[in-house]
Design a protein around this motif. Structure first.
Motif, PDB file in Angstrom:
ATOM      1  N   PHE A  16       0.836  -1.192   0.000  1.00  0.00           N
ATOM      2  CA  PHE A  16       0.000   0.000   0.000  1.00  0.00           C
ATOM      3  C   PHE A  16       0.875   1.247   0.000  1.00  0.00           C
ATOM      4  O   PHE A  16       1.925   1.295   0.640  1.00  0.00           O
ATOM      5  N   TYR A  17       0.389   2.278  -0.693  1.00  0.00           N
ATOM      6  CA  TYR A  17       1.088   3.548  -0.780  1.00  0.00           C
ATOM      7  C   TYR A  17       0.076   4.683  -0.636  1.00  0.00           C
ATOM      8  O   TYR A  17      -1.137   4.492  -0.813  1.00  0.00           O
ATOM      9  N   GLU A  18       0.582   5.856  -0.322  1.00  0.00           N
ATOM     10  CA  GLU A  18      -0.246   7.045  -0.173  1.00  0.00           C
ATOM     11  C   GLU A  18       0.015   7.975  -1.349  1.00  0.00           C
ATOM     12  O   GLU A  18       1.164   8.253  -1.686  1.00  0.00           O
ATOM     13  N   VAL A  19      -1.065   8.471  -1.942  1.00  0.00           N
ATOM     14  CA  VAL A  19      -0.973   9.282  -3.150  1.00  0.00           C
ATOM     15  C   VAL A  19      -1.714  10.589  -2.921  1.00  0.00           C
ATOM     16  O   VAL A  19      -2.813  10.601  -2.359  1.00  0.00           O
ATOM     17  N   ASP A  20      -1.116  11.708  -3.339  1.00  0.00           N
ATOM     18  CA  ASP A  20      -1.770  13.017  -3.382  1.00  0.00           C
ATOM     19  C   ASP A  20      -1.966  13.386  -4.849  1.00  0.00           C
ATOM     20  O   ASP A  20      -1.032  13.277  -5.649  1.00  0.00           O
ATOM     21  N   ALA A  21      -3.179  13.829  -5.186  1.00  0.00           N
ATOM     22  CA  ALA A  21      -3.481  14.193  -6.569  1.00  0.00           C
ATOM     23  C   ALA A  21      -4.416  15.398  -6.580  1.00  0.00           C
ATOM     24  O   ALA A  21      -4.996  15.774  -5.550  1.00  0.00           O
ATOM     25  N   PHE A  22      -4.537  16.028  -7.742  1.00  0.00           N
ATOM     26  CA  PHE A  22      -5.516  17.106  -7.891  1.00  0.00           C
ATOM     27  C   PHE A  22      -6.079  17.067  -9.301  1.00  0.00           C
ATOM     28  O   PHE A  22      -5.485  16.520 -10.234  1.00  0.00           O
TER      29      PHE A  22
ATOM     30  N   LEU B 181       5.468   6.007   0.450  1.00  0.00           N
ATOM     31  CA  LEU B 181       5.248   4.760   1.166  1.00  0.00           C
ATOM     32  C   LEU B 181       4.425   5.004   2.423  1.00  0.00           C
ATOM     33  O   LEU B 181       4.556   6.051   3.071  1.00  0.00           O
ATOM     34  N   THR B 182       3.592   4.044   2.769  1.00  0.00           N
ATOM     35  CA  THR B 182       2.947   4.107   4.074  1.00  0.00           C
ATOM     36  C   THR B 182       3.958   3.778   5.155  1.00  0.00           C
ATOM     37  O   THR B 182       5.074   3.336   4.869  1.00  0.00           O
ATOM     38  N   ALA B 183       3.590   4.008   6.404  1.00  0.00           N
ATOM     39  CA  ALA B 183       4.550   3.833   7.505  1.00  0.00           C
ATOM     40  C   ALA B 183       5.071   2.397   7.572  1.00  0.00           C
ATOM     41  O   ALA B 183       6.272   2.164   7.697  1.00  0.00           O
ATOM     42  N   GLU B 184       4.174   1.418   7.463  1.00  0.00           N
ATOM     43  CA  GLU B 184       4.618   0.028   7.571  1.00  0.00           C
ATOM     44  C   GLU B 184       5.437  -0.389   6.361  1.00  0.00           C
ATOM     45  O   GLU B 184       6.460  -1.069   6.490  1.00  0.00           O
ATOM     46  N   VAL B 185       5.014   0.048   5.170  1.00  0.00           N
ATOM     47  CA  VAL B 185       5.778  -0.290   3.966  1.00  0.00           C
ATOM     48  C   VAL B 185       7.124   0.417   3.977  1.00  0.00           C
ATOM     49  O   VAL B 185       8.135  -0.134   3.538  1.00  0.00           O
ATOM     50  N   SER B 186       7.150   1.641   4.488  1.00  0.00           N
ATOM     51  CA  SER B 186       8.417   2.378   4.569  1.00  0.00           C
ATOM     52  C   SER B 186       9.418   1.640   5.455  1.00  0.00           C
ATOM     53  O   SER B 186      10.601   1.524   5.122  1.00  0.00           O
ATOM     54  N   GLN B 187       8.946   1.125   6.602  1.00  0.00           N
ATOM     55  CA  GLN B 187       9.838   0.375   7.485  1.00  0.00           C
ATOM     56  C   GLN B 187      10.304  -0.909   6.828  1.00  0.00           C
ATOM     57  O   GLN B 187      11.490  -1.279   6.919  1.00  0.00           O
TER      58      GLN B 187
END
Length: 314
Positions: free
Chosen positions: A87-93, A176-182
């Motif tokens: 899972f990842y976090e995305v910002d878009a507009f 990356l999300t926190a868990e995926v980043s770790q």
């Protein structure tokens, strides 16, 4: 005449009120929807001064102003899953505008907030579909532009049903999300440690090769030096022997005397060794005669008493 002034004033006020209620202005940044008893009767998209029926409080004619400019809607922290399962976090507009005021009024009652809420749901679904077909690295590569165009094309039919037109879609951040980043950090750390071990092993191997080559060169150099030393030593011994032979040939008597003196110095040195020798011994003949010939021609007479033998000789 004085009695007519209040009537005239009321009549003028009514006319002014009716005129004010019948006029509306549309500027260049807006478009107007004219509603009569809740039904759309006209849409004004060009700037100017327009007229309508008065008495809007009785639902005769109402005017709803709609933005004509390109607007921006941001959507932050969308949680998407890529093809690898992470899972990842995305910002878009989204850059959009109202292209069909009639449809926009019918779909969302002309509300920008409600329209953006609808777009948010559709944008979230489109991003999930696009990211679900790709890995995380795609959003960081040249494929990013294709992903944004694909999201835009998926949004356009849904936006058209709301009376909106999508001009552009941009992905501002993919993280990356926190868990995926770790997990990624741990994986990268393990890879770096493994790479360090490989480099260290290659360094040790190279050091052993260099050390073995240096040891072999040392052995070869020492062997070559010993070889040259033996050759020089042999040449020196040969030269010494030749010198001795030459000296002997030039004066055998002196050479024999010199050799005897050297032997005396070696044998009679203070070594703590006791020797019993006869005075007539060939070894001591130079003690009797400087020529060393007295004992060479005759032995001691039998009648003559034999000299006493020394107890020690040093």
């Amino acid at each position: 005449m004085a009695n007519r002034l209040p009537f005239i004033a009321v009549l003028v006020a009514i006319v002014l009120f009716l005129a004010y209620s019948s006029i509306f202005v549309v500027n260049a940044r807006q478009q107007a929807i004219v509603l009569r008893f809740g039904e759309i009767v006209d849409v004004k998209t060009e700037p100017g001064i327009y007229f309508k029926l008065p008495f809007s409080m009785f639902e005769a004619d109402n005017v709803q102003m709609i933005e004509k400019r390109v607007m921006r809607f941001d959507l932050d922290n969308i949680r998407v899953q890529v093809s690898g399962g992470k899972f990842y976090e995305v910002d878009a507009f989204i850059a959009y505008r109202v292209s069909d005021p009639r449809v926009f009024r019918s779909a969302v009652s002309g509300s920008i907030e409600l329209g953006e809420q609808r777009l948010k749901t559709r944008l979230d679904a489109a991003l999930r579909r696009v990211y679900g077909l790709r890995g995380f690295e795609a959003a960081l590569s040249e494929e990013r532009a294709d992903m944004m165009r694909e999201v835009r094309d998926q949004l356009r039919p849904d936006a058209a049903s709301l009376g909106l037109e999508i001009d552009d879609v941009r992905i501002r951040r993919t993280d990356l999300t926190a868990e995926v980043s770790q997990q990624t950090y741990d994986r990268m750390k393990a890879e770096r440690l493994a790479e360090a071990e490989r480099l260290r092993a290659r360094g040790n191997e190279a050091a052993q090769r260099i050390r073995a080559r240096a040891d072999r060169e040392v052995i070869e150099i020492v062997a070559e030096a010993q070889k040259e030393a033996e050759i020089l030593r042999g040449e020196g011994d040969a030269q010494r022997s030749a010198t001795y032979a030459n000296a002997y040939n030039r004066d055998p008597g002196f050479f024999e005397f010199y050799r005897s003196m050297s032997a005396y110095g070696t044998a009679l040195d203070n070594t703590g060794t006791t020797m019993l020798l006869s005075p007539n011994s060939e070894f001591l003949r130079f003690f009797r005669d400087s020529q060393g010939t007295a004992a060479a021609g005759s032995a001691p007479s039998a009648a003559a008493p034999a000299p006493a033998q020394p107890a020690t000789g040093q």
